[in-house]
Design a protein around this motif. Sequence first.
Motif, PDB file in Angstrom:
ATOM      1  N   TYR A  76       0.833  -1.201   0.000  1.00 16.75           N
ATOM      2  CA  TYR A  76       0.000   0.000   0.000  1.00 16.75           C
ATOM      3  C   TYR A  76       0.872   1.258   0.000  1.00 16.75           C
ATOM      4  O   TYR A  76       0.578   2.227  -0.664  1.00 16.75           O
ATOM      5  CB  TYR A  76      -0.891   0.033   1.254  1.00 16.75           C
ATOM      6  N   ARG A  77       1.950   1.204   0.789  1.00 18.34           N
ATOM      7  CA  ARG A  77       2.820   2.375   0.910  1.00 18.34           C
ATOM      8  C   ARG A  77       3.578   2.650  -0.373  1.00 18.34           C
ATOM      9  O   ARG A  77       3.747   3.789  -0.782  1.00 18.34           O
ATOM     10  CB  ARG A  77       3.841   2.164   2.038  1.00 18.34           C
ATOM     11  N   LYS A  78       4.059   1.573  -0.986  1.00 20.40           N
ATOM     12  CA  LYS A  78       4.939   1.720  -2.150  1.00 20.40           C
ATOM     13  C   LYS A  78       4.187   2.130  -3.403  1.00 20.40           C
ATOM     14  O   LYS A  78       4.666   2.931  -4.187  1.00 20.40           O
ATOM     15  CB  LYS A  78       5.672   0.399  -2.410  1.00 20.40           C
ATOM     16  N   SER A  79       3.035   1.525  -3.625  1.00 17.64           N
ATOM     17  CA  SER A  79       2.307   1.853  -4.848  1.00 17.64           C
ATOM     18  C   SER A  79       1.017   2.547  -4.496  1.00 17.64           C
ATOM     19  O   SER A  79      -0.006   1.922  -4.278  1.00 17.64           O
ATOM     20  CB  SER A  79       2.003   0.582  -5.635  1.00 17.64           C
ATOM     21  N   ARG A  80       1.093   3.848  -4.430  1.00 18.22           N
ATOM     22  CA  ARG A  80      -0.104   4.608  -4.053  1.00 18.22           C
ATOM     23  C   ARG A  80      -0.956   4.858  -5.273  1.00 18.22           C
ATOM     24  O   ARG A  80      -0.474   5.381  -6.268  1.00 18.22           O
ATOM     25  CB  ARG A  80       0.315   5.939  -3.437  1.00 18.22           C
ATOM     26  N   PRO A  81      -2.223   4.489  -5.190  1.00 24.05           N
ATOM     27  CA  PRO A  81      -3.087   4.771  -6.338  1.00 24.05           C
ATOM     28  C   PRO A  81      -3.334   6.270  -6.407  1.00 24.05           C
ATOM     29  O   PRO A  81      -3.258   6.966  -5.393  1.00 24.05           O
ATOM     30  CB  PRO A  81      -4.370   4.038  -5.985  1.00 24.05           C
ATOM     31  N   GLU A  82      -3.626   6.737  -7.586  1.00 27.45           N
ATOM     32  CA  GLU A  82      -3.946   8.137  -7.756  1.00 27.45           C
ATOM     33  C   GLU A  82      -5.275   8.409  -7.056  1.00 27.45           C
ATOM     34  O   GLU A  82      -6.248   7.710  -7.288  1.00 27.45           O
ATOM     35  CB  GLU A  82      -4.085   8.411  -9.249  1.00 27.45           C
ATOM     36  N   VAL A  83      -5.281   9.408  -6.192  1.00 29.80           N
ATOM     37  CA  VAL A  83      -6.558   9.804  -5.604  1.00 29.80           C
ATOM     38  C   VAL A  83      -7.101  10.937  -6.445  1.00 29.80           C
ATOM     39  O   VAL A  83      -6.519  12.010  -6.529  1.00 29.80           O
ATOM     40  CB  VAL A  83      -6.392  10.248  -4.132  1.00 29.80           C
ATOM     41  N   LEU A  84      -8.177  10.682  -7.124  1.00 27.24           N
ATOM     42  CA  LEU A  84      -8.726  11.675  -8.037  1.00 27.24           C
ATOM     43  C   LEU A  84      -9.391  12.799  -7.253  1.00 27.24           C
ATOM     44  O   LEU A  84      -9.958  12.572  -6.183  1.00 27.24           O
ATOM     45  CB  LEU A  84      -9.756  11.016  -8.965  1.00 27.24           C
ATOM     46  N   ALA A  85      -9.291  13.996  -7.817  1.00 32.22           N
ATOM     47  CA  ALA A  85      -9.932  15.140  -7.170  1.00 32.22           C
ATOM     48  C   ALA A  85     -11.418  14.854  -6.993  1.00 32.22           C
ATOM     49  O   ALA A  85     -12.024  15.222  -5.995  1.00 32.22           O
ATOM     50  CB  ALA A  85      -9.718  16.389  -8.006  1.00 32.22           C
ATOM     51  N   SER A  86     -11.976  14.148  -7.963  1.00 29.16           N
ATOM     52  CA  SER A  86     -13.414  13.859  -7.884  1.00 29.16           C
ATOM     53  C   SER A  86     -13.735  12.862  -6.774  1.00 29.16           C
ATOM     54  O   SER A  86     -14.884  12.683  -6.407  1.00 29.16           O
ATOM     55  CB  SER A  86     -13.908  13.308  -9.224  1.00 29.16           C
ATOM     56  N   ASP A  87     -12.695  12.220  -6.236  1.00 27.18           N
ATOM     57  CA  ASP A  87     -12.904  11.305  -5.119  1.00 27.18           C
ATOM     58  C   ASP A  87     -13.142  12.074  -3.822  1.00 27.18           C
ATOM     59  O   ASP A  87     -13.578  11.515  -2.836  1.00 27.18           O
ATOM     60  CB  ASP A  87     -11.680  10.406  -4.903  1.00 27.18           C
ATOM     61  N   LEU A  88     -12.773  13.341  -3.818  1.00 34.35           N
ATOM     62  CA  LEU A  88     -12.676  14.046  -2.558  1.00 34.35           C
ATOM     63  C   LEU A  88     -13.413  15.375  -2.456  1.00 34.35           C
ATOM     64  O   LEU A  88     -14.096  15.639  -1.490  1.00 34.35           O
ATOM     65  CB  LEU A  88     -11.190  14.336  -2.255  1.00 34.35           C
ATOM     66  N   GLY A  89     -13.215  16.231  -3.453  1.00 36.77           N
ATOM     67  CA  GLY A  89     -13.602  17.634  -3.346  1.00 36.77           C
ATOM     68  C   GLY A  89     -14.999  17.874  -2.823  1.00 36.77           C
ATOM     69  O   GLY A  89     -15.882  17.024  -2.953  1.00 36.77           O
ATOM     70  N   PRO A  90     -15.203  19.031  -2.190  1.00 33.56           N
ATOM     71  CA  PRO A  90     -16.512  19.331  -1.617  1.00 33.56           C
ATOM     72  C   PRO A  90     -17.565  19.569  -2.702  1.00 33.56           C
ATOM     73  O   PRO A  90     -18.743  19.376  -2.486  1.00 33.56           O
ATOM     74  CB  PRO A  90     -16.287  20.611  -0.811  1.00 33.56           C
TER      75      PRO A  90
END
Lengths: 207, 84
Positions: A92-106
């Motif tokens: 998990y630490r070594k290969s971080r998936p891209e966290v999309l802005a659409s996954d998070l933004g308000p």
Amino acid sequence: MVYYDGQSPAPADGEAMAERKEENRDPATWVDDHGDALFRYAILRVKDETTAEDLVQETFLSALKAIDGFQGGSALRTWLVGILKHKIIDHYRKSRPEVLASDLGPNEDESHEHRLERAAEAPALQEWAGSPSSLLENQRFWEVFSGCLDELPEAHRRAFSLREIDGYKGDEICKILDITSTNLWVILHRARNKLRACLQDNWFGAR
Amino acid sequence: MMDCHEAARLISERKDHRLPWRRVLELRLHLVMCRMCVTYHRQLDLLTRVSRRAGEIVLSASPLSRSLSPAARQRIKDRLSSTR
């Protein structure tokens, strides 16, 4: 080789223990004895099959190097699982998936999400029948459950798995995934929502 | 009154961290009046319990019918014996 599974009587006599200890020392039997269990453990937490296989292999290789340090106090399998756990976190630490802005933004567009409103169109949410143990005795439920996990975006799946399957605390998960706690809460909420809808569609509401 | 969207978010977040007492109070008030969110709450709780249990029993004789492919099994065996 028989392992104490919590149901059958534990092998108590010293002879059996000694014999078991001897067998533990022979890595030739490891893959057949523990390979599938370790693979199942990994594939519940990692979507990609090849990655899960690699993690199992690395676990055995690390175990081989460290076997002299294995006290035999715990079952070999427990020891191997301990190693695998670390391998998964490392992965998990070594290969971080891209966290999309659409996954998070308000201001995210939630039109594609399974929203609670969708359920509001129906007269009411349905009560889910069954207990964890009765559900998990069913092979088809396992298929639906792991299929639903596989549909989560990778970052969501990891957060969910660490929190809900393994019971890690929020701040530990934030460190592993390198995200803020606010982001973690958003991701977990989305993941639960998606899983809830997926289980409703494919299991609880599908029969 | 708090809407169902907000309530759903707090039902989830409450599993992960402590909410300010005011928010908890608002959520409780919502739950008294909204059967749907109560059901949603129960469903998420079952999801939590199922997930935890799945993580525990996946090692034992769980009915999750996944196993190492013959190719992977052989590859790992070869790798192990070449390392010893």
